[in-house]
Design an enzyme around this catalytic site. Sequence first.
Site, PDB file in Angstrom:
ATOM      1  N   GLU A 211      -3.595   9.869   3.157  1.00 12.88           N
ATOM      2  CA  GLU A 211      -4.740   9.200   4.605  1.00 12.88           C
ATOM      3  C   GLU A 211      -4.450   7.925   4.082  1.00 12.88           C
ATOM      4  OE1 GLU A 211      -1.857   9.502   6.456  1.00 12.88           O
ATOM      5  OE2 GLU A 211      -1.177  11.423   6.061  1.00 12.88           O
ATOM      6  N   CYS A 245      -8.850   2.923   9.886  1.00 12.06           N
ATOM      7  CA  CYS A 245      -7.900   2.137   9.113  1.00 12.06           C
ATOM      8  C   CYS A 245      -6.908   1.898   9.876  1.00 12.06           C
ATOM      9  CB  CYS A 245      -7.867   4.390   8.067  1.00 12.06           C
ATOM     10  SG  CYS A 245      -7.137   5.061   9.471  1.00 12.06           S
TER      11      CYS A 245
END
Length: 470
Positions: A211, A245
């Site tokens: 991820e 993110c």
Amino acid sequence: MQAILAAQKAAHLRDGAPSAEQRIDRIDRCIRLLVENRRAIEDALDADFGARSKDATAFTDVAGSIGPLKHAKEHLRRWMKPEKRKTTPAILGLFGARAEVRFQPKGVVGVISPWNFPVNLTFAPLAGILAAGNRAMIKPSEYTPATSDLMKAMFAKAFSEEEIAVVTGGPEVGEAFAHLPFDHLIFTGATGVARHVMRAAAENLVPVTLELGGKSPVILGRSADLSVAAARIMNGKTLNAGQICLAPDYVLAPHDKVDGFVEAARASVAKMFPTIKDNPDYTAIVAQRHYDRIKGYVDDARAKGATVVELKPAGEDLTQQEHRKIAPTLILEPTDDMKVMQEEIFGPVLPVKTYRTVDEAIGYVNGRDRPLGLYYFGADAAEQEKVLSSTTPGGVTVNDVIMHVAQEELPFGGVGPSGMGSYHGVDGFREFSHRKAVFSQIKKDIGPLQALRPPYGPGIRKYLEGAIKA
């Protein structure tokens, strides 16, 4: 670490796949840890960042972790059921053959969690890991040492090392951790580090979920409500000071809408943060090197001719401050030679580029690495569909930012440089499960089955005539 992994693997073989009740018990223990340690988590993250909104921590790291755990707890019994499939050829099914997929725990899952949401990005993966019946070893970030130490103590209080173990330490510990022969490894962090993690995992052929991040774009359509769009974009850009993110990394705006967007962004920031310097709602940058990096992006853009707009409602001087706070900053008309357009920003700095046609905006996005997220604002259904069908981000939120990550019924993951694999909800259960194919042949050895064995004769030739044709 090797000893802990060996103990967990031995326990997995000894005890077998845990029942639904055992999985629910482990998830319940995680939920209780979050509820009982809420204040300690808020204090630890505030200390690690120098200044981090305690309400934001409660929202993102505590409540944001409890939600996925409760979702998994509610649904795991259904997820665990074997999934029936059709037989090939179908006629075998009529005679009693059966095909199914069984979901089996992989065993021990390694979790390398990052510093930006260290609690959430440990516990949210655990929802799928534990629902799938696995054990876990966790390596939290050295950039948030107080939080990492707290989590180590928390898990030690509620779990044996055979169930969940936390290993703390610096980069050398992280490197050794990535080399362990887990049954699966999930890493959340920077793309550059992910290359090393994947290389280490490959030595033991460990399957990985990565991820990552990248430069998640916002395409501002001409039909967008600028006031609403700016409020939502700037909320996403200032949450955790943009250290997310999925934070909107840059905006692509119609060339004649930029001034309106700037003013709407200014108004939204003033409403959210009347002051910056001593405002407990505004988070600091986690470390000096990250602060210097982000400030360097702004200085580089200014030196190369970009217009820099600092959004400081109270006009405060942030050069003298106790913490590493950076005001929300817009960089107008950046060029591709600027560092701010080359690297993921991970801070409260937002470049705004202009476009004349939506095709131009789509082309700009597609000319770069596939991002973790993409955001479209507008009321034009045809334009929206064009953006959705012509781009390949990990996920999309329409008329907001980041929010698709909060949908437990949607998979969350990236593409290529922004990641591989996905989790959340049933997708997390499946990601951390071995999907075992099981075919049960009919018991009676009927003629058609016999015809498939030597000596070959008319039976198999008749079958082949029917199978080998356009």
